[in-house]
Design an enzyme around this catalytic site. Sequence first.
Site, PDB file in Angstrom:
ATOM      1  N   CYS A  35       0.809  -1.219   0.000  1.00  0.00           N
ATOM      2  CA  CYS A  35       0.000   0.000   0.000  1.00  0.00           C
ATOM      3  C   CYS A  35       0.840   1.265   0.000  1.00  0.00           C
ATOM      4  O   CYS A  35       0.326   2.356  -0.189  1.00  0.00           O
ATOM      5  CB  CYS A  35      -0.932   0.014   1.203  1.00  0.00           C
ATOM      6  SG  CYS A  35      -2.170  -1.271   1.120  1.00  0.00           S
ATOM      7  N   ASP A  37       2.414   2.623   2.578  1.00  0.00           N
ATOM      8  CA  ASP A  37       2.758   3.123   3.906  1.00  0.00           C
ATOM      9  C   ASP A  37       2.331   2.132   4.982  1.00  0.00           C
ATOM     10  O   ASP A  37       1.371   1.391   4.827  1.00  0.00           O
ATOM     11  CB  ASP A  37       2.241   4.537   4.188  1.00  0.00           C
ATOM     12  CG  ASP A  37       0.789   4.722   3.831  1.00  0.00           C
ATOM     13  OD1 ASP A  37       0.081   3.708   3.716  1.00  0.00           O
ATOM     14  OD2 ASP A  37       0.360   5.880   3.689  1.00  0.00           O
ATOM     15  N   CYS A  62       5.648   8.247   3.254  1.00  0.00           N
ATOM     16  CA  CYS A  62       6.085   9.559   2.809  1.00  0.00           C
ATOM     17  C   CYS A  62       6.319  10.469   4.023  1.00  0.00           C
ATOM     18  O   CYS A  62       6.116  10.071   5.175  1.00  0.00           O
ATOM     19  CB  CYS A  62       5.045  10.165   1.888  1.00  0.00           C
ATOM     20  SG  CYS A  62       3.430  10.274   2.643  1.00  0.00           S
ATOM     21  N   CYS A 106      -2.772   9.787   5.970  1.00  0.00           N
ATOM     22  CA  CYS A 106      -1.637   9.552   6.875  1.00  0.00           C
ATOM     23  C   CYS A 106      -2.076   9.729   8.335  1.00  0.00           C
ATOM     24  O   CYS A 106      -1.644   8.984   9.216  1.00  0.00           O
ATOM     25  CB  CYS A 106      -0.496  10.523   6.575  1.00  0.00           C
ATOM     26  SG  CYS A 106       0.221  10.289   4.942  1.00  0.00           S
TER      27      CYS A 106
END
Lengths: 281, 383
Positions: A35, A37, A62, A106
């Site tokens: 995926c 992350d 990221c 995130c």
Amino acid sequence: MWDYTDKVKDHFFNPRNTGKIEDCDGIGEVGSLACGDALTFTFKLDENKEKIVDARFQTFGCASAIASSSALTEIVKGMTIEEAEAVTNQDIADFLGGLPEQKMHCSVMGREALEAAISNYRGEGDGTKPAADVDTDIVCVCFGVTGHEIERAIRENNLKTIEDVTNFTKAGGGCGGCHEDIQAILDRINGGESAERTKKKPLTNIQRMKLVQEVIENEIRPQLKNDGGDIELIDVEGPKVTVAMRGACSGCNAAQFTLRDVVETKLREYVSDDIIVEEEK
Amino acid sequence: MEVYLDNNATTRVAPEVLEAMMPFFKSEYGNPSSMHRIGGRVKKYIDKARERVAALLNADPSEITFTSCGTESDNTAIRGAVEAAPDKRHVITTRVEHPAVLGMCRYLHKYNYRVTELSVDKEGMLDLDELRNAITGDTAIVSIMWANNETGVIFPIDEIAQIVKEKGVVFHTDAVQAVGKVPIDLKKTPVDMLSISGHKLHTPKGTGVLYRRKGVKIAPLIIGGHQEEGRRAGTENVPYIVGLGRACDLAAEHMEDENTRVRSLRDRLENTLLNTCPDTRRNGNAERRLPNTSNISFEYIEGESILLMMDNIGIAASSGSACTSGSLEPSHVMRAMGVPFTAAHGSIRFSLSRYNTEEEIDYTAAQMPPIIERLRELSPFVK
């Protein structure tokens, strides 16, 4: 380049509380290499099991994924389990002075890792997802997102569109095969204003011919007339619509594109998706 | 130190190019279509630029059309060819094209064109039998890039053009990354159309070229005046066209340097990184490749994070990772090549130019390992 806040940059370049607590009280492992992350979050309680005294993270992802993880550990340190349970993804984003819309997932990953770790502490889950998500149906196969996760992101963040849902959960950001399902969840939660609009009923042949005629008359002809052209309906046979271009349109180089750009698009929009328009020579 | 290693994205404007352009921002403001001498003398410079572009490709000046960018050239070639052959409804391209080509093909797909996207192998190479089998009597155009922007992999365009020609189908190649880096001789290679982008050749952004072989029929994309013989209406972007002409001269001059000095700098950077950083891999065929491009995957870490760390110490490159583009999946080129997810998310493209120095390459080679190590320390996948 992403417009990251100074706080995001600070937590990316100088991440706090990195690593893994070996004798932790709770562990949450969410996301995956596939995926793009993943986060392993561990926490340790004090002797009386009242407050979180240490929290650490390991993150693959990221800059905003790393910063969100770092922020999460800072937020929960000193909290009781009950307080930590109330932390939302928005709290993480706010702590960082905001995240770009497309990076909100995130912060959601951070909240999920926290919940998974709390579930794990209580002996409720395997630590890979919040207990509430175990055994619920996967909606987005590409990123392994459950209906429960999507529903929660919609409610907590007041999401309105599929794009919003993708920004917050990644769901729908791969093949796009689950867009209808996501829309259905959105409609169910937000009152279903736009659910019916896109559904077209199957038509009988007579209805189809009548509708094609109406659309050409009311939607297409006025547009072509503006350019000094005209159109005539010759035949409707199943999905095949035969027309003749008249006036300035006949023999025009761009007629092929007019056919497809204007006539076919309009008919597909108003009548049915399988319409093929052909020109009678 | 500022090290620019993103030349496949755009390039530094060559001082010689800027100098050639300057008069056309000042005294030489005439319209080349005008009857008077103020316009007439500008026209001569456009003609000269056309000759210079043609010379770089070994083509005839009449086959050169100036456009606004590489995307416009690609769009004109593909849309123009299908419009000129209205009875044909099939287009062939590859899975690894630039969006300027892929986007147009997928647009046509929405209008009932059948689109074949040829696959590539693990090294990014095509299977030419797949191409042979894909061409039918219904095929309006085949569009295959000369060199890939992400990996630098060069396709055998000589052979491909020959195959397509034998079937009597129009062949277009997006040569935006190849022009100036590898020799191109259109008297020998039978491509029908070829796209160039100026800003990859050290001109400012805003200029491109579509080469169209004499006799190949395409409909124009931009319709209006008689400029470019009706093939591309709109008053000529004179300073930029003049600049592009100068850039083509320079490209020919520096071709050898590009293939010797720049190539050895690229190899030096690549070999050092592959040797000093564990769990790295090169993406794309090592031999059939542009001399300036290296695509390396740093496994178990993510590209955007790597780029930001690099940016922080003045090194500019790009990544095929999902996060940099705002999409959620890694680049279509990496996926088409079957690069595993562990590597695709951490792929970094280094693309050099003639302006890069040994000092810059050594700086980069020395700075990268600590960045990689630092991010791996953060990663849950590195034990």
